[in-house]
Scaffold this motif. Structure first.
Motif, PDB file in Angstrom:
ATOM      1  N   LEU A   1       0.823  -1.204   0.000  1.00  0.00           N
ATOM      2  CA  LEU A   1       0.000   0.000   0.000  1.00  0.00           C
ATOM      3  C   LEU A   1       0.859   1.256   0.000  1.00  0.00           C
ATOM      4  O   LEU A   1       0.591   2.209  -0.749  1.00  0.00           O
ATOM      5  CB  LEU A   1      -0.929  -0.020   1.218  1.00  0.00           C
ATOM      6  CG  LEU A   1      -1.986   1.084   1.269  1.00  0.00           C
ATOM      7  CD1 LEU A   1      -2.941   0.973   0.082  1.00  0.00           C
ATOM      8  CD2 LEU A   1      -2.761   1.032   2.583  1.00  0.00           C
ATOM      9  N   GLN A   2       1.900   1.274   0.819  1.00  0.00           N
ATOM     10  CA  GLN A   2       2.768   2.446   0.901  1.00  0.00           C
ATOM     11  C   GLN A   2       3.403   2.774  -0.444  1.00  0.00           C
ATOM     12  O   GLN A   2       3.572   3.948  -0.797  1.00  0.00           O
ATOM     13  CB  GLN A   2       3.845   2.211   1.952  1.00  0.00           C
ATOM     14  CG  GLN A   2       4.788   3.390   2.150  1.00  0.00           C
ATOM     15  CD  GLN A   2       6.023   2.995   2.937  1.00  0.00           C
ATOM     16  OE1 GLN A   2       6.550   1.891   2.771  1.00  0.00           O
ATOM     17  NE2 GLN A   2       6.479   3.885   3.814  1.00  0.00           N
TER      18      GLN A   2
ATOM     19  N   LYS B   1      -0.379   8.412  -0.999  1.00  0.00           N
ATOM     20  CA  LYS B   1       0.391   9.618  -0.724  1.00  0.00           C
ATOM     21  C   LYS B   1       1.684   9.338   0.020  1.00  0.00           C
ATOM     22  O   LYS B   1       2.747   9.811  -0.362  1.00  0.00           O
ATOM     23  CB  LYS B   1      -0.488  10.584   0.077  1.00  0.00           C
ATOM     24  CG  LYS B   1       0.169  11.913   0.387  1.00  0.00           C
ATOM     25  CD  LYS B   1      -0.777  12.814   1.190  1.00  0.00           C
ATOM     26  CE  LYS B   1      -1.995  13.195   0.394  1.00  0.00           C
ATOM     27  NZ  LYS B   1      -2.846  14.188   1.129  1.00  0.00           N
ATOM     28  N   GLY B   2       1.641   8.601   1.117  1.00  0.00           N
ATOM     29  CA  GLY B   2       2.834   8.388   1.918  1.00  0.00           C
ATOM     30  C   GLY B   2       3.281   9.672   2.624  1.00  0.00           C
ATOM     31  O   GLY B   2       2.612  10.701   2.534  1.00  0.00           O
ATOM     32  N   PRO B   3       4.423   9.648   3.363  1.00  0.00           N
ATOM     33  CA  PRO B   3       5.326   8.497   3.451  1.00  0.00           C
ATOM     34  C   PRO B   3       4.794   7.359   4.317  1.00  0.00           C
ATOM     35  O   PRO B   3       5.191   6.216   4.146  1.00  0.00           O
ATOM     36  CB  PRO B   3       6.589   9.105   4.070  1.00  0.00           C
ATOM     37  CG  PRO B   3       6.083  10.243   4.893  1.00  0.00           C
ATOM     38  CD  PRO B   3       4.926  10.807   4.146  1.00  0.00           C
ATOM     39  N   GLY B   4       3.908   7.666   5.272  1.00  0.00           N
ATOM     40  CA  GLY B   4       3.367   6.618   6.119  1.00  0.00           C
ATOM     41  C   GLY B   4       1.923   6.300   5.761  1.00  0.00           C
ATOM     42  O   GLY B   4       1.247   7.055   5.053  1.00  0.00           O
ATOM     43  N   ILE B   5       1.448   5.163   6.262  1.00  0.00           N
ATOM     44  CA  ILE B   5       0.067   4.749   6.042  1.00  0.00           C
ATOM     45  C   ILE B   5      -0.600   4.546   7.392  1.00  0.00           C
ATOM     46  O   ILE B   5       0.043   4.528   8.446  1.00  0.00           O
ATOM     47  CB  ILE B   5      -0.031   3.461   5.209  1.00  0.00           C
ATOM     48  CG1 ILE B   5       0.610   2.286   5.962  1.00  0.00           C
ATOM     49  CG2 ILE B   5       0.594   3.647   3.841  1.00  0.00           C
ATOM     50  CD1 ILE B   5       0.267   0.935   5.382  1.00  0.00           C
TER      51      ILE B   5
ATOM     52  N   GLN C   1       6.272   1.588   8.511  1.00  0.00           N
ATOM     53  CA  GLN C   1       5.395   2.169   7.493  1.00  0.00           C
ATOM     54  C   GLN C   1       4.095   2.706   8.102  1.00  0.00           C
ATOM     55  O   GLN C   1       3.448   3.594   7.541  1.00  0.00           O
ATOM     56  CB  GLN C   1       5.029   1.113   6.434  1.00  0.00           C
ATOM     57  CG  GLN C   1       6.196   0.530   5.692  1.00  0.00           C
ATOM     58  CD  GLN C   1       6.742  -0.718   6.370  1.00  0.00           C
ATOM     59  OE1 GLN C   1       6.385  -1.037   7.503  1.00  0.00           O
ATOM     60  NE2 GLN C   1       7.622  -1.428   5.665  1.00  0.00           N
ATOM     61  N   VAL C   2       3.690   2.159   9.251  1.00  0.00           N
ATOM     62  CA  VAL C   2       2.396   2.489   9.849  1.00  0.00           C
ATOM     63  C   VAL C   2       2.586   3.618  10.858  1.00  0.00           C
ATOM     64  O   VAL C   2       3.321   3.472  11.838  1.00  0.00           O
ATOM     65  CB  VAL C   2       1.766   1.258  10.518  1.00  0.00           C
ATOM     66  CG1 VAL C   2       0.426   1.625  11.148  1.00  0.00           C
ATOM     67  CG2 VAL C   2       1.594   0.125   9.504  1.00  0.00           C
TER      68      VAL C   2
END
Length: 447
Positions: A251-252, A258-262, A283-284
């Motif tokens: 997903l990231q 969009k990111g950088p995180g989800i 990532q979260v």
């Protein structure tokens, strides 16, 4: 996609009920037929509607009724008692229900009070199994006040309503990316969009309706099953966080995200997994944990060389009501017992932010206590990266708005009904309020 449904398009079971109702008498002082208007007649399932009845006699007593047939053919119904004003009108946004399945001024009461009809098997939950077609609700007006479960009086007016769980332009992509399974819902437009992984509890399978609704509000949402779907394990065995890490990375890195995180949103066991994902996966950066526990439960969770064993349910602590409903509230191993500290998810290591959503009448397990324990641990480590939404009278499964409470639901794995708790009105208000706050939280931390 959003169109007014014709009678031909409605389920056969609803057409049967319509054919077998008494004829519609004329209403109002001048003999004009009554009309029930629901606006919008077709729209998003998490948006309210405005319902009015026109053409009644002043002071006339009527029963409004809602009917839904789910994908399995089960009939759900609701009813409420109203009295027309001096102009022969009933306005659900203004007028008080005097009885039936709810009382008070509740514009959406006919929707959130739906439950299996008397001839149906009880303990069934009304949630959509698929999102390509709408949930269809038949709203009817009947002469006089009739209690729930009774045969209503003659039909005065009726209308059909479509409740959509996706909007025009939302794309649904079924995934088989490496080991990841599920459905990715992308909003219309170029993007990029904030990304969210969406998980439910131990009912298993692919549950898409929350992801599709999130996509209608501008989120790229990945509905992520983790057992009992396609080639995933049939039952919930030991879980490996690498599976969830692969989903987060997918997903990231998606060009529409969009990111950088989800973010991640989960209910029950899904909330517990959300705690683990934000703790261990960089990532979260935002986690919505609905009725979750910050201890690993039931199954072991593996991540590399780390293993978190699960708290277990002690079936000797389960009570059973005369109706055969299982109360498992006291059955989970005590997370406050030092002997169970090895099951703790070290949430204080998380760099992201938490939104904890709990119902104070959750009878599935002690989610209010679990939230207080999680907050206490974060504060103990100098953290203030959390927000708590705690709702008196709400039960275990806090879904998007206007879906009805199922205070005791059939557990499809165990085969018997399990108490979830909650009072209809309080639970409905909790769902409506929390849904908006969830959107605000995700937008704040995901951009």
């Amino acid at each position: 996609m959003w169109r007014v449904a014709t009678a031909r398009a409605w389920p056969a079971r609803l057409r049967f009920f319509a054919r077998h109702r008494p004829p519609c008498p004329r209403s109002g002082s001048r003999g004009a037929a009554a009309i029930v208007a629901v606006e919008p007649a077709a729209g998003l399932a998490d948006r309210p509607v405005a319902t009015k009845v026109l053409g009644l006699a002043p002071g006339q007593r009527v029963t409004l009724r809602g009917l839904v047939v789910n994908e399995q053919g089960c009939l759900f119904d609701s009813c409420a008692h109203y009295q027309a004003d001096s102009g022969g009108e009933v306005d659900l946004c203004r007028d008080t229900s005097q009885g039936g399945d709810y009382t008070g001024v509740e514009p959406m009461g006919l929707f959130w009070s739906l439950s299996p009809a008397g001839m149906e098997r009880p303990y069934q939950r009304l949630v959509p199994k698929q999102v390509k077609t709408p949930m269809k609700v038949a709203v009817s007006v009947h002469q006089g006040h009739t209690p729930p479960g009774a045969i209503p009086g003659p039909v005065l007016a009726k209308a059909n309503v479509e409740r959509w769980f996706t909007a025009p332009g939302v794309r649904r992509i079924r995934l088989k990316e490496g080991g990841v399974r599920g459905s990715l819902f992308l909003p219309s437009g170029e993007g990029p969009f904030p990304g969210v992984v969406d998980m439910f509890g131990d009912e298993g399978g692919l549950i898409e309706f929350r992801s599709s609704l999130l996509a209608t509000h501008g989120f790229a949402a990945l509905s992520l099953p983790y057992f009992d779907f396609e080639d995933l394990p049939r039952v919930m065995k030991d879980l490996h966080l690498e599976y969830f890490e692969e989903a987060a990375r997918f997903l990231q890195r998606h060009p529409k995200v969009k990111g950088p995180g989800i973010g991640v949103i989960g209910t029950g066991k899904g909330a517990e997994l959300a705690f683990s994902m934000i703790t261990f996966l960089p990532q979260v950066v935002a986690a919505v944990c609905i009725s979750g526990c910050s201890f690993n439960t039931v199954t072991a969770l593996h991540y590399g060389e780390l293993t978190l064993p699960g708290l277990h349910f002690d079936m000797s602590k389960v009570s059973i009501s005369e109706a055969g409903v299982f109360d498992i509230f006291e059955a989970l191993d005590d997370p406050m017992d030092p002997a169970n500290s090895h099951c703790l998810i070290p949430i204080e290591e998380a760099e992201g932010h938490f939104l904890l959503v709990v119902g104070e009448d959750d009878r599935n397990w002690k989610s209010s206590l679990f939230a207080k324990m999680a907050i206490g641990r974060l504060r103990q480590h100098g953290k203030d990266n959390f927000k708590l939404l705690s709702y008196p009278g709400a039960g275990h499964r806090i879904d998007p708005p206007f879906l009805p409470l199922c205070s005791a639901a059939l557990d499809r794995v165990l085969g018997f009904p399990v108490l979830g708790g909650g009072e209809k009105r309080a639970h409905a208000h909790a769902q409506e309020h929390s849904w908006g706050k969830i959107h605000e939280f995700l937008r704040l931390h995901l951009g």
